[in-house]
Design an enzyme around this catalytic site. Sequence first.
Site, PDB file in Angstrom:
ATOM      1  N   ASP A   1      74.169  29.719 -14.266  1.00 15.26           N
ATOM      2  CA  ASP A   1      74.041  29.817 -15.719  1.00 15.26           C
ATOM      3  C   ASP A   1      75.411  29.635 -16.376  1.00 15.26           C
ATOM      4  O   ASP A   1      76.395  29.345 -15.693  1.00 15.26           O
ATOM      5  CB  ASP A   1      73.393  31.165 -16.053  1.00 15.26           C
ATOM      6  CG  ASP A   1      74.261  32.348 -15.657  1.00 15.26           C
ATOM      7  OD1 ASP A   1      75.477  32.188 -15.465  1.00 15.26           O
ATOM      8  OD2 ASP A   1      73.712  33.463 -15.540  1.00 15.26           O
TER       9      ASP A   1
ATOM     10  N   THR B   1      49.696  34.442  -0.550  1.00 11.34           N
ATOM     11  CA  THR B   1      50.076  35.854  -0.490  1.00 11.34           C
ATOM     12  C   THR B   1      50.795  36.260  -1.773  1.00 11.34           C
ATOM     13  O   THR B   1      51.994  36.525  -1.763  1.00 11.34           O
ATOM     14  CB  THR B   1      51.006  36.114   0.718  1.00 11.34           C
ATOM     15  OG1 THR B   1      52.127  35.214   0.605  1.00 11.34           O
ATOM     16  CG2 THR B   1      50.302  35.895   2.027  1.00 11.34           C
TER      17      THR B   1
ATOM     18  N   LYS C   1      45.048  46.175   2.947  1.00 11.28           N
ATOM     19  CA  LYS C   1      44.877  44.922   2.205  1.00 11.28           C
ATOM     20  C   LYS C   1      46.199  44.400   1.649  1.00 11.28           C
ATOM     21  O   LYS C   1      46.207  43.545   0.771  1.00 11.28           O
ATOM     22  CB  LYS C   1      43.883  45.114   1.057  1.00 11.28           C
ATOM     23  CG  LYS C   1      42.458  45.390   1.511  1.00 11.28           C
ATOM     24  CD  LYS C   1      41.518  45.457   0.315  1.00 11.28           C
ATOM     25  CE  LYS C   1      40.056  45.515   0.773  1.00 11.28           C
ATOM     26  NZ  LYS C   1      39.126  45.537  -0.361  1.00 11.28           N
TER      27      LYS C   1
END
Lengths: 143, 143, 143, 143
Positions: C23, C65, C96
């Site tokens: 930046d 994912t 999970k």
Amino acid sequence: MSSAIITPRTHIHRVRVEFGDCDPAGIVWFPNFFRWIDAASRHFFVTCGVPPWRETEQALGVIGTPIVDTHTRFMRTASYGDTLDIHVQVPEWRGKSFVQRYRVMRGDTTILECDEVRIFAGRREDGSIFAMPAPPQIRSLCE
Amino acid sequence: MSSAIITPRTHIHRVRVEFGDCDPAGIVWFPNFFRWIDAASRHFFVTCGVPPWRETEQALGVIGTPIVDTHTRFMRTASYGDTLDIHVQVPEWRGKSFVQRYRVMRGDTTILECDEVRIFAGRREDGSIFAMPAPPQIRSLCE
Amino acid sequence: MSSAIITPRTHIHRVRVEFGDCDPAGIVWFPNFFRWIDAASRHFFVTCGVPPWRETEQALGVIGTPIVDTHTRFMRTASYGDTLDIHVQVPEWRGKSFVQRYRVMRGDTTILECDEVRIFAGRREDGSIFAMPAPPQIRSLCE
Amino acid sequence: MSSAIITPRTHIHRVRVEFGDCDPAGIVWFPNFFRWIDAASRHFFVTCGVPPWRETEQALGVIGTPIVDTHTRFMRTASYGDTLDIHVQVPEWRGKSFVQRYRVMRGDTTILECDEVRIFAGRREDGSIFAMPAPPQIRSLCE
């Protein structure tokens, strides 16, 4: 008898330049102009009333309008804090492609000019994409 | 007496295409090609032995090589998992600018071809940038 | 009788920092670290032998994912010219979801540390996504 | 006697999600959320009346507010066509750092929540950066 002069429809897409859009030289890093141009391209169609590509894929088999050619002239730099207006037109419809033209303005100053060729893309069973004729339902909305 | 045929120096910049480089159509979103092309441009100079721009700014007043024109032809799509080789040359040195040429290959398949015009940029006191003649120290490293 | 100490598998993903990743302060703009971390996440699975998500979607219903939580500590800055090694592990498998851990190194210097929670995602008919148990075929490749 | 309850100043930063912000799963690729959060961070200060970092660097030695820690919870996905409102606050000022908090909303639905720690950064002669106390001129504008 005069020939009609048709001005193509123009959409203006407004962008704010952010700090993170600029590079260590303090100016917009040029790939970011193409991010904004691609958004301006889609908003042109949205403004014409064309549904999102996820819907045209179901209805017409069109998954989007990928680019096949760009010619872009960078005339001025821009930096964070600037507000840019991207003027978008489709000056030419061809059989399976079209020209999309952009002028990026900061107030009265032209920052860049860009001429693209894009296609209406369908997808084959094997996942590859191909150019298809512009669906009349889409083209009639945009002319 | 034969005229010499000079093949310009070629640098190959390798890129892996990532999941996040692709769009909902599953193909590389085109502004990402310009990210890679810009990196390939800089690595061309790095490979020639040119110091980082933060050092050339101190020594020569050169803050970088911003783009002023690109003409790019997108011939095939690419997707994540692909490895791309970007072949970079500088086929032409002009007074205050130069042409940089790219061919993006996936194996033997050409994905895109790009011709750019870039300048060597200096910075004025007011922060604006200007084109300067290619410093001989840089040009001699790259020819 | 001693308890086994299992060191989880580690993958190292190498990244070059480019000019355009930085930046106006001359340092890596932090969202780019997450670009690289996401690529490192996928390469961890690729290195374990997991097929591309476009194939697991067909075979197992897993479209990827996606992240649900990140905690990241930025300890040092980096700039263009740096080479970074991202060390990736999955220290914990849950029902999970799973934890994926990253350490970004420049030589011996730690640049950042990141702990994520990700899920194995399936897609419903309406297009929305949901967390599914880690498929045993995938988990057994990665442990 | 009741203690005063001070609600910190809130700025709302609006973002349109574009096609190219989404990945092959059709949802926002998560590093893009951090692009928007970083822009929202800066617009918070701009709205408070803080000048651009390029000016504070001259006047106060502040080159920006780099991040040192983020904890982000991704609760819902978003896709192109969505309009997101990022609600930004600074709930806590510390000696040389501050907490900046974000809630990304799509209408009444929370998409993500993020708590960051950032510093006011100065730059040393050797180019490295350091944390400095929040300048009173800036802090008084923002409280």
